[in-house]
Design an enzyme around this catalytic site. Structure first.
Site, mmCIF file in Angstrom:
data_model
loop_
_atom_site.group_PDB
_atom_site.id
_atom_site.type_symbol
_atom_site.label_atom_id
_atom_site.label_comp_id
_atom_site.label_asym_id
_atom_site.label_seq_id
_atom_site.Cartn_x
_atom_site.Cartn_y
_atom_site.Cartn_z
ATOM 1 N N MET A 101 0.832 -1.190 0.000
ATOM 2 C CA MET A 101 0.000 0.000 0.000
ATOM 3 C C MET A 101 0.870 1.244 0.000
ATOM 4 O O MET A 101 2.052 1.195 0.340
ATOM 5 C CB MET A 101 -0.928 0.004 1.213
ATOM 6 C CG MET A 101 -1.968 -1.108 1.170
ATOM 7 S SD MET A 101 -3.208 -0.880 2.432
ATOM 8 C CE MET A 101 -4.138 -2.397 2.235
ATOM 9 N N CYS A 102 0.306 2.375 -0.338
ATOM 10 C CA CYS A 102 1.039 3.613 -0.542
ATOM 11 C C CYS A 102 0.856 4.535 0.663
ATOM 12 O O CYS A 102 0.206 4.191 1.643
ATOM 13 C CB CYS A 102 0.545 4.292 -1.814
ATOM 14 S SG CYS A 102 0.474 3.167 -3.243
ATOM 15 N N ARG A 103 1.435 5.715 0.590
ATOM 16 C CA ARG A 103 1.255 6.767 1.582
ATOM 17 C C ARG A 103 0.821 8.030 0.849
ATOM 18 O O ARG A 103 1.379 8.380 -0.201
ATOM 19 C CB ARG A 103 2.535 7.048 2.365
ATOM 20 C CG ARG A 103 3.142 5.864 3.112
ATOM 21 C CD ARG A 103 2.367 5.465 4.374
ATOM 22 N NE ARG A 103 1.253 4.594 4.045
ATOM 23 C CZ ARG A 103 0.393 4.096 4.957
ATOM 24 N NH1 ARG A 103 0.536 4.419 6.242
ATOM 25 N NH2 ARG A 103 -0.579 3.301 4.585
#
Length: 259
Positions: A1-3
């Site tokens: 997952m990303c930020r």
């Protein structure tokens, strides 16, 4: 997952929100604290911002290298001033290529769009059903291969008949329905902006839901609102509730409603 990261308020230098905080987006790329399904965000990054004085189309800066390796970014971030910026560091979903076409934020006109999350086995599960729901313009808009871009293509389709604050929840619910039978994991924390307000949503059909926090009127950013996957520094950060939509209005009022 990303930020993810977003700021709306008085004009500031990009470095003030992007680089200087002790747990900045750059730090979150190599030392995230709240990621549940990955260790690093080393698969590229992107920034989108608006002119601080004129109403113009947003500007983009993207790269497929890790954000900490981009030697131009510190210089750019000292030069650019803006009252609205969004940023993203990527942890690519397995099977989805690391290339500029898959880097966020996505843009359409004055819109900037970001998504953190995934559709499990997207190419084999929901890509075709989702594409079948797109209107011709939205289908032509897609340039990459990510679930994130198809999610926003569906948003663009719904924008033909409803405002943005309704189109995003409608797209999330539609994908949730598609993912119900047979069951397919779908999770989404989204941020969208037109330069004068922010719209963020948290949605998932299982227990893992990417984090999102918001902060208003911090002494370091008076009259500003920050959205971030993880707090950038010590402060009165509030968690955006699961299955909800958060809207930051042009006057910086914050409204949260259930999805």
């Amino acid at each position: 997952m990303c930020r993810l990261l977003a700021y709306l308020g008085p004009p500031i230098a990009l470095e003030q929100i992007l680089i200087k905080p002790p747990h900045s987006l750059i730090v979150q790329s190599y030392a995230p604290r709240e990621m549940q399904e990955a260790l690093l965000n080393a698969d590229g990054f992107g920034l989108g911002w608006y002119h601080s004085q004129r109403m113009e189309l947003p500007y983009l800066y993207k790269n497929t290298c890790p954000i900490w390796n981009d030697v131009n970014l510190p210089h750019l971030s000292r030069y650019v001033e803006t009252g609205c910026v969004v940023g993203y560091v990527r942890s690519a979903t397995p099977g989805l290529a690391v290339e500029l076409g898959n880097c966020q934020p996505f843009t359409k006109g004055h819109l900037l769009l970001m998504h953190n999350g995934y559709i499990d086995q997207f190419r084999h599960t929901l890509r075709r059903p989702m594409r079948n729901l797109l209107n011709e313009k939205a289908d032509e808009w897609v340039q990459g291969s990510t679930d994130s871009e198809y999610l926003y293509a569906l948003v663009l389709t719904y924008l033909e008949t409803m405002p943005l604050e309704m189109a995003i929840p409608q797209a999330l619910h539609t994908i949730g329905a598609l993912a119900a039978e047979p069951f397919c994991k779908f999770t989404a924390t989204t941020i969208a902006t037109t330069g004068d307000r922010l719209i963020a949503c948290r949605y998932a059909n299982f227990k893992i839901l990417p984090s999102l926090y918001w902060l208003r009127d911090d002494p370091r950013y008076p009259d500003g609102v920050i959205l971030a996957s993880e707090p950038l520094f010590e402060g009165n950060w509030q968690s955006c509730p699961p299955q909800s939509c958060l809207i930051v209005e042009p006057n910086l009022d914050v409204h949260i409603t259930p999805l």
